[in-house]
Design a protein around this motif. Structure first.
Motif, PDB file in Angstrom:
ATOM      1  N   PRO A   1      40.650  19.187  18.331  1.00  0.00           N
ATOM      2  CA  PRO A   1      41.196  19.342  20.372  1.00  0.00           C
ATOM      3  C   PRO A   1      39.737  19.331  20.742  1.00  0.00           C
ATOM      4  CG  PRO A   1      42.795  20.951  19.030  1.00  0.00           C
ATOM      5  CD  PRO A   1      41.899  20.998  17.357  1.00  0.00           C
ATOM      6  N   THR A   2      38.389  20.309  20.357  1.00  0.00           N
ATOM      7  CA  THR A   2      37.473  20.082  21.260  1.00  0.00           C
ATOM      8  C   THR A   2      37.022  19.235  20.685  1.00  0.00           C
ATOM      9  OG1 THR A   2      37.681  22.624  20.394  1.00  0.00           O
ATOM     10  CG2 THR A   2      35.847  21.872  21.108  1.00  0.00           C
ATOM     11  N   LYS A   3      37.013  18.270  19.201  1.00  0.00           N
ATOM     12  CA  LYS A   3      36.373  16.736  19.648  1.00  0.00           C
ATOM     13  C   LYS A   3      36.486  16.286  20.168  1.00  0.00           C
ATOM     14  CE  LYS A   3      34.208  17.532  13.933  1.00  0.00           C
ATOM     15  NZ  LYS A   3      34.696  17.155  13.070  1.00  0.00           N
ATOM     16  N   LYS A   4      38.028  16.401  20.026  1.00  0.00           N
ATOM     17  CA  LYS A   4      38.742  14.985  20.996  1.00  0.00           C
ATOM     18  C   LYS A   4      38.187  14.711  22.968  1.00  0.00           C
ATOM     19  CE  LYS A   4      43.989  13.247  22.062  1.00  0.00           C
ATOM     20  NZ  LYS A   4      44.909  13.557  21.373  1.00  0.00           N
ATOM     21  N   ARG A   5      38.442  17.049  23.034  1.00  0.00           N
ATOM     22  CA  ARG A   5      38.503  16.956  23.666  1.00  0.00           C
ATOM     23  C   ARG A   5      36.785  16.363  24.630  1.00  0.00           C
ATOM     24  NH1 ARG A   5      39.678  22.583  26.759  1.00  0.00           N
ATOM     25  NH2 ARG A   5      40.494  22.260  29.299  1.00  0.00           N
ATOM     26  N   PHE A   6      36.203  16.936  23.801  1.00  0.00           N
ATOM     27  CA  PHE A   6      34.508  16.109  24.642  1.00  0.00           C
ATOM     28  C   PHE A   6      34.070  14.890  23.534  1.00  0.00           C
ATOM     29  CE2 PHE A   6      34.927  21.045  25.255  1.00  0.00           C
ATOM     30  CZ  PHE A   6      34.893  20.885  26.520  1.00  0.00           C
ATOM     31  N   SER A   7      34.980  13.998  23.757  1.00  0.00           N
ATOM     32  CA  SER A   7      35.004  12.616  22.806  1.00  0.00           C
ATOM     33  C   SER A   7      34.067  11.659  23.633  1.00  0.00           C
ATOM     34  CB  SER A   7      36.380  12.596  22.082  1.00  0.00           C
ATOM     35  OG  SER A   7      36.966  11.740  23.452  1.00  0.00           O
TER      36      SER A   7
ATOM     37  N   PHE B   1      19.299  15.759  24.976  1.00  0.00           N
ATOM     38  CA  PHE B   1      19.401  14.940  24.942  1.00  0.00           C
ATOM     39  C   PHE B   1      20.289  14.478  25.662  1.00  0.00           C
ATOM     40  CE2 PHE B   1      20.927  16.587  21.127  1.00  0.00           C
ATOM     41  CZ  PHE B   1      20.048  16.147  20.079  1.00  0.00           C
ATOM     42  N   PRO B   2      18.950  13.097  26.955  1.00  0.00           N
ATOM     43  CA  PRO B   2      18.873  13.067  28.189  1.00  0.00           C
ATOM     44  C   PRO B   2      19.924  11.668  28.732  1.00  0.00           C
ATOM     45  CG  PRO B   2      16.827  12.778  27.529  1.00  0.00           C
ATOM     46  CD  PRO B   2      17.556  13.380  26.453  1.00  0.00           C
ATOM     47  N   LEU B   3      19.669  11.484  27.635  1.00  0.00           N
ATOM     48  CA  LEU B   3      20.690   9.554  27.403  1.00  0.00           C
ATOM     49  C   LEU B   3      22.001  10.206  26.421  1.00  0.00           C
ATOM     50  CD1 LEU B   3      18.162   7.069  26.079  1.00  0.00           C
ATOM     51  CD2 LEU B   3      18.167   7.805  29.133  1.00  0.00           C
ATOM     52  N   PRO B   4      23.349   8.957  27.482  1.00  0.00           N
ATOM     53  CA  PRO B   4      24.336   9.642  26.490  1.00  0.00           C
ATOM     54  C   PRO B   4      25.031   9.828  25.443  1.00  0.00           C
ATOM     55  CG  PRO B   4      24.524   8.153  28.604  1.00  0.00           C
ATOM     56  CD  PRO B   4      23.074   8.989  28.299  1.00  0.00           C
ATOM     57  N   ARG B   5      25.357  10.433  24.513  1.00  0.00           N
ATOM     58  CA  ARG B   5      25.600  10.476  23.483  1.00  0.00           C
ATOM     59  C   ARG B   5      27.441  11.291  23.288  1.00  0.00           C
ATOM     60  NH1 ARG B   5      22.154  13.677  19.629  1.00  0.00           N
ATOM     61  NH2 ARG B   5      24.032  13.577  18.262  1.00  0.00           N
ATOM     62  N   ARG B   6      27.759  10.668  22.176  1.00  0.00           N
ATOM     63  CA  ARG B   6      28.999  11.633  22.014  1.00  0.00           C
ATOM     64  C   ARG B   6      28.871  12.984  22.109  1.00  0.00           C
ATOM     65  NH1 ARG B   6      34.686  10.180  20.351  1.00  0.00           N
ATOM     66  NH2 ARG B   6      33.668   8.256  19.955  1.00  0.00           N
ATOM     67  N   LEU B   7      29.620  13.781  23.352  1.00  0.00           N
ATOM     68  CA  LEU B   7      29.495  15.153  24.117  1.00  0.00           C
ATOM     69  C   LEU B   7      29.605  15.997  22.245  1.00  0.00           C
ATOM     70  CD1 LEU B   7      27.887  17.156  25.882  1.00  0.00           C
ATOM     71  CD2 LEU B   7      30.360  16.842  26.676  1.00  0.00           C
ATOM     72  N   SER B   8      30.637  16.460  21.451  1.00  0.00           N
ATOM     73  CA  SER B   8      30.681  16.779  21.044  1.00  0.00           C
ATOM     74  C   SER B   8      29.635  17.043  19.864  1.00  0.00           C
ATOM     75  CB  SER B   8      32.317  16.609  20.193  1.00  0.00           C
ATOM     76  OG  SER B   8      32.353  15.210  19.322  1.00  0.00           O
ATOM     77  N   ASP B   9      29.496  16.265  19.324  1.00  0.00           N
ATOM     78  CA  ASP B   9      28.141  15.780  18.145  1.00  0.00           C
ATOM     79  C   ASP B   9      26.665  15.829  18.816  1.00  0.00           C
ATOM     80  OD1 ASP B   9      29.598  14.748  16.311  1.00  0.00           O
ATOM     81  OD2 ASP B   9      29.431  12.508  16.749  1.00  0.00           O
ATOM     82  N   ALA B  10      26.802  15.517  20.241  1.00  0.00           N
ATOM     83  CA  ALA B  10      24.913  16.397  21.045  1.00  0.00           C
ATOM     84  C   ALA B  10      25.269  18.171  20.749  1.00  0.00           C
ATOM     85  CB  ALA B  10      24.580  15.531  22.549  1.00  0.00           C
TER      86      ALA B  10
END
Length: 200
Positions: free
Chosen positions: A36-42, A63-72
């Motif tokens: 659920p957390t991964k999905k919430r911050f996908s 990380f200043p540039l956008p990337r998948r938030l859950s991984d970042a």
């Protein structure tokens, strides 16, 4: 701000998750965000994790540039604790004295002007973070930094250039690129304590 909304509940989850990630890592264990957390911050976003001890910086990586938030989030939390070159790696026995902070960033947008002298009037302390690029050099300061130090917009630009390893007034040169972004900041009030949204 971006077209997604970061709620107070989201901020609490992000900060608590950052602490859990670092705690598990320092114990030699791997921490996986639940589905659920991964999905919430996908969605994609920039992010920084900051660690402080008694109000003093202990580590800050992101990380200043956008990337998948859950991984970042996972990568930034571990890096803030173990890879900030300004500090020795955090040890597990330090964690009870450390406050965790997570800043979610909007995508950087270049500030364009034919007259660099106008740049201080095009940014706002308490709202903007800055990133400066010139050749192979780059430096970034989060929105909370100039607010904490009481800098003017010019001092903010000077110090971002300095962070990039460049002369403080390099922002006056046309070959220097200046970017601004905004940050949504959540912080533990005390180590392992209540988490609140920060206003600058």
């Amino acid at each position: 701000m971006p077209d997604y909304s970061i709620t107070d509940e989201d901020g609490i989850i992000l900060v608590r998750s950052a602490r859990k990630i670092v705690t598990k890592f320092l114990k030699g264990e791997k921490y996986q965000l639940d589905e659920p957390t991964k999905k919430r911050f996908s969605f994609d976003s920039g992010i920084f994790v900051t660690l402080n001890v008694s109000g003093e910086l202990r580590g800050c990586i992101g990380f200043p540039l956008p990337r998948r938030l859950s991984d970042a989030l996972v990568d930034a939390a571990i890096a803030a604790a173990t890879e900030d070159p300004r500090f020795l790696p955090v040890s597990a026995d330090e964690l009870d004295g450390i406050t965790f902070e997570v800043t979610v960033l909007t995508p950087p947008s270049q500030i364009r002007t034919d007259d660099p002298a106008l740049l201080p009037g095009m940014i706002k302390v308490g709202r903007d973070g800055l990133m400066v690029k010139q050749g192979a050099h780059s430096g970034l300061l989060l929105p909370q930094v100039p607010a904490e130090y009481g800098w003017s917009e010019k001092e903010f630009l000077d110090n971002t250039c300095h962070k990039a390893g460049l002369p403080r007034d390099c922002w006056k040169e046309k070959r220097t690129q200046v970017f601004s972004f905004e940050g949504i900041i959540f912080r533990e009030e005390t180590p392992n304590g209540e988490i609140s949204r920060q206003t600058l």
